[in-house]
Scaffold this active site. Structure first.
Site, PDB file in Angstrom:
ATOM      1  N   ARG A 187      -8.685 -82.395 -55.433  1.00  0.00           N
ATOM      2  CA  ARG A 187      -7.465 -83.057 -54.961  1.00  0.00           C
ATOM      3  C   ARG A 187      -6.249 -82.799 -55.839  1.00  0.00           C
ATOM      4  O   ARG A 187      -5.137 -82.799 -55.377  1.00  0.00           O
ATOM      5  CB  ARG A 187      -7.686 -84.576 -54.926  1.00  0.00           C
ATOM      6  CG  ARG A 187      -8.742 -85.009 -53.945  1.00  0.00           C
ATOM      7  CD  ARG A 187      -8.146 -85.130 -52.569  1.00  0.00           C
ATOM      8  NE  ARG A 187      -9.155 -84.901 -51.546  1.00  0.00           N
ATOM      9  CZ  ARG A 187      -8.989 -85.180 -50.278  1.00  0.00           C
ATOM     10  NH1 ARG A 187      -7.864 -85.683 -49.842  1.00  0.00           N
ATOM     11  NH2 ARG A 187      -9.936 -84.913 -49.406  1.00  0.00           N
TER      12      ARG A 187
ATOM     13  N   GLU B 106     -21.711 -59.274 -43.681  1.00  0.00           N
ATOM     14  CA  GLU B 106     -22.586 -60.323 -44.243  1.00  0.00           C
ATOM     15  C   GLU B 106     -23.275 -61.042 -43.080  1.00  0.00           C
ATOM     16  O   GLU B 106     -24.488 -61.005 -42.950  1.00  0.00           O
ATOM     17  CB  GLU B 106     -21.746 -61.312 -45.065  1.00  0.00           C
ATOM     18  CG  GLU B 106     -22.544 -62.476 -45.646  1.00  0.00           C
ATOM     19  CD  GLU B 106     -21.644 -63.574 -46.250  1.00  0.00           C
ATOM     20  OE1 GLU B 106     -20.454 -63.635 -45.908  1.00  0.00           O
ATOM     21  OE2 GLU B 106     -22.173 -64.385 -47.039  1.00  0.00           O
TER      22      GLU B 106
HETATM   23  N1  HPA Z   1     -18.875 -65.683 -46.910  1.00  0.00           N
HETATM   24  C1  HPA Z   1     -17.777 -66.145 -46.317  1.00  0.00           C
HETATM   25  N2  HPA Z   1     -17.087 -67.161 -46.802  1.00  0.00           N
HETATM   26  C2  HPA Z   1     -17.506 -67.749 -47.913  1.00  0.00           C
HETATM   27  C3  HPA Z   1     -18.628 -67.303 -48.587  1.00  0.00           C
HETATM   28  C4  HPA Z   1     -19.343 -66.218 -48.063  1.00  0.00           C
HETATM   29  O1  HPA Z   1     -20.352 -65.748 -48.612  1.00  0.00           O
HETATM   30  N3  HPA Z   1     -18.803 -68.097 -49.674  1.00  0.00           N
HETATM   31  C5  HPA Z   1     -17.783 -68.980 -49.653  1.00  0.00           C
HETATM   32  N4  HPA Z   1     -16.998 -68.780 -48.606  1.00  0.00           N
END
Ligand code: HPA
Ligand code: ZN
Length: 454
Positions: free
Chosen positions: A74, A204
Site C-alpha cells: 500500500r 509459458e
Molecule cells: N507469468 C505471467 N505473469 C506473472 C508471472 C508469470 O510467470 N508471475 C507473476 N506474474
C-alpha cells in the site's frame, strides 16, 4: 555427487537472476506483516496458512492469487522493504546481480499508488542492498496483459521515466491466452524507439505461437518460452538469433504449465543449443529458491557442474546492464569459476584426505562485528551452510566461508557498518589465511577488504 557437496557447489557459483518478480518474492512473514499493517484480510493468520494458500489448480488460479497478495502493498515503504528483502536474500544465496520484474499498473490502477514514489522507494531499497552486500539490482516494470493497451503505453512511459532509477526494460506478464504481445504493438514500438528493450513472458501458458508472436519485436530474451520446444523450427530460430530463454522450472510445474518433470523441455532445449538461464520467478509462491532451481537442473535434468557454470554465465551475458558493466560482471563470474575449478582439479579432491587448501566442504562461520561495537571477531565452525550461530557480540554479522581456498561463499545478514576482521582469529584451524584471502579476493566490498588487510 553427495547433496552437501552439490549444495556447496551451487552456493559458491556466482549467479545472476534475470526473471524474478518483486511482488511474488515477498516472504510469508512479510506478507503477513504488511497485511496486518495495512489492514488487509488475507484469510490466513500464520505462515503455515500462507503456504497452504500457495497451491494452484492451474495458471489462472495462480494469477488470481498473485492479485490477492499484491493487495497488501500500500505504501512506498512497503516496496522499499520488499526490495531490500529480495536483495538480501539474493546475497545469502550467492547471487550477485538481479533483474527484478514488478507490475506498477497493478498498484496504480487498483490502489492509486503514485508510480514515481513507488519507483523511488524501490530504488532506495536497491541502493541499500548495494551498499550493504554489493548485490546489483535492475528493474523491469511489466504490463499486465489483462489491463489493456492504454495501460501498456502508460507502463512504457513509466519505464522510460524510471531509467534513472535502474529500469532496464519493459516486460509483459499476466494471462497469455488470447492476448499475444502484438496486441500491444504500439506501446512496444514506442518504448523501443526510446532505446529501451522489450522482454516479454511468452510460451509459458500458450504454445509456440505465443513465442513467434513476441519474436516480431526482436526481444533479447523471452520469459519462460519453454513451450517453444514444441516447434523445431522455432527452436532453430532461437538458436540462430541467440535469443535467451529465462527458464523457471519449478514455476512451470507448480502452475501446471508443464505437467511433470519428465515432460519439462529444459533438457531438450539445452541439447538443441538454445541459450538458457535458470530463474525462480516467484520463489516463496512456488516454495523454491534460485539455489533450488540450480539443484533441480542437476537432479531432474542431469546437468553437470560445468553446465551450471554455463547457465550462470548465460545470465551474466544476457543481463541488460550497459556493456562495460556487463563485461565487469562476466569477468567477476569468470574469476569465480577459476577459483572453483582450481579446487575441482586438485588431486586432493579424489583422495581420501584433502590437502590443506581444500580440507573439507564444511563451512566456517565468521561473525564480523561492526567496528563501532567491537574490533574483535569471533569464529566458529558451522555444521551446515546457513546454520544460525550464536555470538557473544552485539549485532553479529555472519559470513560463511567454505574451508579451502577454492570456493568460499559470502553469507551476509546485515552489514550496515564497516566490517572488521582479524586474520589471527583461528590459527589452529589453519583457515585464517584462507578467510583473509577470500576477503581480499573481492567477495566482500573493498572497504571490508581494506580493513581485513590491516
Ligand atoms: N507469468 C505471467 N505473469 C506473472 C508471472 C508469470 O510467470 N508471475 C507473476 N506474474
Ligand atoms: Zn514471471
Amino acid at each position: 555427487m553427495p547433496s552437501s557437496r552439490l549444495n556447496s557447489l551451487i552456493l559458491a557459483l556466482p549467479k545472476a537472476e534475470l526473471h524474478v518478480h518483486l511482488e511474488g518474492s515477498m516472504q510469508p512473514k512479510t506478507l503477513l506483516l504488511l497485511a496486518e499493517r495495512n489492514g488487509i484480510d488475507l484469510g490466513c493468520a500464520d505462515e503455515e496458512g500462507v503456504r497452504a494458500m500457495y497451491r494452484y489448480r492451474d495458471f489462472p488460479h495462480f494469477l488470481a492469487l498473485y492479485g490477492t497478495l499484491t493487495s497488501v502493498l500500500r505504501r512506498p515503504e512497503d516496496f522499499q522493504l520488499i526490495t531490500h528483502e529480495l536483495g538480501m536474500e539474493a546475497a545469502r544465496q550467492g547471487t550477485r546481480y538481479l533483474e527484478v520484474t514488478f507490475s506498477p499498473a497493478t498498484h496504480y490502477r487498483n490502489k492509486s499508488i503514485a508510480v514515481d514514489e513507488m519507483m523511488d522507494a524501490i530504488a532506495e531499497g536497491a541502493q541499500a542492498v548495494l551498499q550493504e552486500v554489493g548485490v546489483e539490482m535492475r528493474f523491469i516494470p511489466d504490463h499486465v496483459r489483462e489491463y489493456g493497451q492504454e495501460f501498456c503505453q502508460l507502463t512504457a512511459e513509466w519505464c522510460v521515466q524510471g531509467r534513472d532509477r535502474g529500469v532496464v526494460a519493459l516486460g509483459l506478464g499476466g494471462g497469455e491466452q488470447g492476448r499475444p504481445a502484438s496486441l500491444f504493438a504500439d506501446a512496444i514500438h514506442w518504448v523501443q524507439a526510446q532505446g529501451m528493450p522489450f522482454v516479454p513472458h511468452a510460451g509459458e501458458a500458450v504454445g509456440p505461437e505465443g513465442v513467434w508472436d513476441a519474436l516480431q519485436f526482436n526481444p533479447p530474451r523471452i520469459g519462460h518460452g519453454v513451450r517453444a520446444a514444441e516447434d523445431p523450427e522455432l527452436v532453430d530460430y532461437l538458436c540462430e538469433k541467440r535469443i535467451v530463454l529465462e527458464v523457471c522450472p519449478t514455476s512451470n510445474i507448480r502452475t501446471g504449465c508443464v505437467a511433470s518433470w519428465n515432460e519439462h523441455p529444459l533438457r531438450r532445449l539445452w541439447d538443441a543449443g538454445v541459450l538458457l538461464t535458470i530463474n525462480s520467478d516467484d520463489p516463496p509462491m512456488f516454495n523454491t529458491t534460485l539455489l533450488d532451481e540450480y539443484r533441480v537442473a542437476v537432479t531432474q535434468f542431469g546437468f553437470t557442474a560445468d553446465d551450471l557454470a554455463r547457465l550462470s554465465m548465460n545470465a551474466a551475458r544476457a543481463s541488460l546492464l550497459p556493456a562495460e558493466k556487463r563485461e565487469q560482471l562476466v569477468e567477476t563470474f569468470k574469476r569465480g569459476y577459476k577459483r572453483r575449478s582450481a579446487r575441482m582439479d586438485c588431486p586432493c579432491q579424489r583422495a581420501s584426505s584433502p590437502c590443506r587448501d581444500h580440507q573439507s566442504d564444511k563451512s566456517i562461520l565468521l561473525h564480523l562485528t561492526p567496528i563501532a561495537l567491537s574490533t574483535s571477531c569471533n569464529i566458529g565452525v558451522g555444521s551446515e551452510i546457513g546454520t544460525p550461530f550464536s555470538s557473544p557480540y552485539l549485532a553479529p554479522i555472519p559470513l560463511i566461508v567454505l574451508i579451502g581456498r577454492g570456493e568460499p561463499t559470502p553469507y551476509f545478514q546485515s552489514c550496515k557498518n564497516t566490517l572488521s576482521f582479524s586474520s589471527t582469529c583461528v590459527p589452529s584451524m589453519g583457515c585464517s589465511s584462507i578467510a583473509g584471502e577470500y576477503l581480499l579476493a573481492g567477495a566482500v566490498r573493498p572497504s571490508a577488504s581494506a580493513i581485513a588487510r590491516t
